[in-house]
Enzyme design. Structure first.
Site, PDB file in Angstrom:
ATOM      1  N   ASN A 155      50.132   1.942  35.230  1.00  0.00           N
ATOM      2  CA  ASN A 155      49.403   2.735  34.238  1.00  0.00           C
ATOM      3  C   ASN A 155      48.914   3.968  34.970  1.00  0.00           C
ATOM      4  O   ASN A 155      47.959   3.896  35.737  1.00  0.00           O
ATOM      5  CB  ASN A 155      48.236   1.916  33.665  1.00  0.00           C
ATOM      6  CG  ASN A 155      47.361   2.736  32.730  1.00  0.00           C
ATOM      7  OD1 ASN A 155      47.688   3.877  32.412  1.00  0.00           O
ATOM      8  ND2 ASN A 155      46.257   2.153  32.300  1.00  0.00           N
ATOM      9  N   LYS A 161      47.470   6.502  33.859  1.00  0.00           N
ATOM     10  CA  LYS A 161      46.239   7.071  33.286  1.00  0.00           C
ATOM     11  C   LYS A 161      46.370   8.602  33.181  1.00  0.00           C
ATOM     12  O   LYS A 161      47.461   9.085  32.906  1.00  0.00           O
ATOM     13  CB  LYS A 161      45.023   6.621  34.104  1.00  0.00           C
ATOM     14  CG  LYS A 161      44.977   5.088  34.227  1.00  0.00           C
ATOM     15  CD  LYS A 161      43.672   4.545  34.734  1.00  0.00           C
ATOM     16  CE  LYS A 161      43.737   3.022  34.783  1.00  0.00           C
ATOM     17  NZ  LYS A 161      42.475   2.396  35.181  1.00  0.00           N
ATOM     18  N   HIS A 190      43.469  -0.682  25.954  1.00  0.00           N
ATOM     19  CA  HIS A 190      42.905  -0.580  27.306  1.00  0.00           C
ATOM     20  C   HIS A 190      41.391  -0.359  27.200  1.00  0.00           C
ATOM     21  O   HIS A 190      40.919   0.335  26.296  1.00  0.00           O
ATOM     22  CB  HIS A 190      43.561   0.572  28.066  1.00  0.00           C
ATOM     23  CG  HIS A 190      43.261   0.535  29.535  1.00  0.00           C
ATOM     24  ND1 HIS A 190      42.055   0.982  30.048  1.00  0.00           N
ATOM     25  CD2 HIS A 190      43.973   0.076  30.590  1.00  0.00           C
ATOM     26  CE1 HIS A 190      42.059   0.810  31.366  1.00  0.00           C
ATOM     27  NE2 HIS A 190      43.213   0.256  31.718  1.00  0.00           N
ATOM     28  N   GLU A 223      39.484   1.533  28.738  1.00  0.00           N
ATOM     29  CA  GLU A 223      39.086   2.946  28.752  1.00  0.00           C
ATOM     30  C   GLU A 223      39.200   3.553  27.359  1.00  0.00           C
ATOM     31  O   GLU A 223      38.376   4.369  26.954  1.00  0.00           O
ATOM     32  CB  GLU A 223      39.927   3.711  29.793  1.00  0.00           C
ATOM     33  CG  GLU A 223      39.487   3.337  31.206  1.00  0.00           C
ATOM     34  CD  GLU A 223      40.568   3.450  32.268  1.00  0.00           C
ATOM     35  OE1 GLU A 223      41.616   4.087  32.032  1.00  0.00           O
ATOM     36  OE2 GLU A 223      40.360   2.877  33.356  1.00  0.00           O
ATOM     37  N   GLY A 234      39.499  -0.077  38.977  1.00  0.00           N
ATOM     38  CA  GLY A 234      39.182   1.109  39.771  1.00  0.00           C
ATOM     39  C   GLY A 234      37.989   0.947  40.701  1.00  0.00           C
ATOM     40  O   GLY A 234      37.471   1.924  41.232  1.00  0.00           O
TER      41      GLY A 234
HETATM   42  P1  13P Z   1      43.215  -0.066  38.986  1.00  0.00           P
HETATM   43  O1  13P Z   1      44.478  -0.766  39.469  1.00  0.00           O
HETATM   44  O2  13P Z   1      43.117   1.343  39.437  1.00  0.00           O
HETATM   45  O3  13P Z   1      42.000  -0.886  39.219  1.00  0.00           O
HETATM   46  O4  13P Z   1      43.358   0.053  37.373  1.00  0.00           O
HETATM   47  C1  13P Z   1      43.686  -1.056  36.653  1.00  0.00           C
HETATM   48  C2  13P Z   1      43.988  -0.642  35.265  1.00  0.00           C
HETATM   49  O5  13P Z   1      43.102  -0.242  34.510  1.00  0.00           O
HETATM   50  C3  13P Z   1      45.377  -0.701  34.818  1.00  0.00           C
HETATM   51  O6  13P Z   1      45.482  -0.519  33.447  1.00  0.00           O
END
Ligand code: 13P
Length: 245
Positions: A10, A12, A95, A97, A173
């Site tokens: 992902n 992002k 997700h 977010e 994250g």
């Molecule tokens: P990280 O691997 O950066 O922790 O993010 C995970 C995530 O949100 C994948 O969708």
């Protein structure tokens, strides 16, 4: 029947179109593995150049968002038919977010899951609890409720094709990974819940990923973890190690 492993990046809101093409070139040989479904879920503007850059490789194309209408006056949005026409196969839905920053609720997420299936896209449906819910001990109820709401009206045959990503919000994250046992507990809970909502064959078929600062090998050795949804590490050579873990 053994479930096929699926490792998805992902990206992002990272990678300009030219950086995206460069990253595809960097990862090309590192992610070669025909035993695994490898997916890059990329920002909308990167979809067309990445589709071109991964031609002839084992990598599948995914998107990070779409809107439930096919076309029309929805400024700033992209539709499922647009994604499909551009070569997208997988779509991340729900997700944390998007839920927390952009206010997407389970009603919209459920509509997106149904629209994705109707459009020939495979949803990667995300669920997961906050740190507060984890500490309160109510996370299992929360996750079951998310799954029930998000799959309302979705058929067993569709769920057999579905990918579910368990992403504890406190691990995203943050460098804080759920332990393999914590991740396995929830992934099994999700599979058991699918068995209750549908049947044993559907639960056996659905693929469940872990996501959140993923360190692959130990997590992937667990019986109910079929892959990973990877954020930060999908933007670097490390992604190749996770694919081949
Ligand atoms: P990280 O691997 O950066 O922790 O993010 C995970 C995530 O949100 C994948 O969708």
């Amino acid at each position: 029947m053994a479930r096929r492993r699926i490792i998805a990046g992902n990206w992002k809101m990272n990678m300009t179109p030219s950086q995206a093409v460069e990253l595809c070139a960097t990862l090309k040989d590192l992610v070669k593995n025909d035993a695994v479904d490898v997916v890059y879920c990329v920002p909308a503007i990167d979809i067309v150049p990445v589709a071109e850059a991964i031609k002839g490789t084992n990598v599948n194309l995914g998107a990070e968002n779409f809107y439930i209408e096919d076309k029309g006056a929805f400024t700033g949005e992209i539709s499922a038919p647009m994604l499909k026409d551009a070569g997208v196969k997988y779509i991340i839905i729900g997700h944390s977010e998007r839920r927390d920053i952009f206010g997407e609720n389970d009603i919209l997420i459920n509509q997106k899951v149904k629209k994705a299936f109707a459009s020939g896209l495979t949803p990667i449906l995300c669920c997961g609890e906050s740190l507060a819910l984890r500490e309160a001990g109510t996370y299992t109820e929360w996750i079951k409720r998310q799954i029930s709401w998000d799959l309302e009206g979705v058929t067993a045959d569709q769920v057999k094709e579905l990918v579910i990503a368990y992403e504890p919000i406190w691990a995203i994250g943050t460098g804080k990974t759920a332990t393999a046992d914590q991740a396995q507990e929830v992934c099994k809970l999700i599979r058991d819940h699918i068995a209750e909502m549908y049947d044993a064959a559907t639960a056996e078929a659905v693929r469940i990923q872990y996501g959140g600062s993923m360190n692959a090998a130990e997590l992937l050795s667990k019986p109910d973890i079929d892959g990973g949804l990877i954020g930060g590490a999908s933007l670097k050579a490390d992604f190749g190690q996770i694919v081949n873990a």
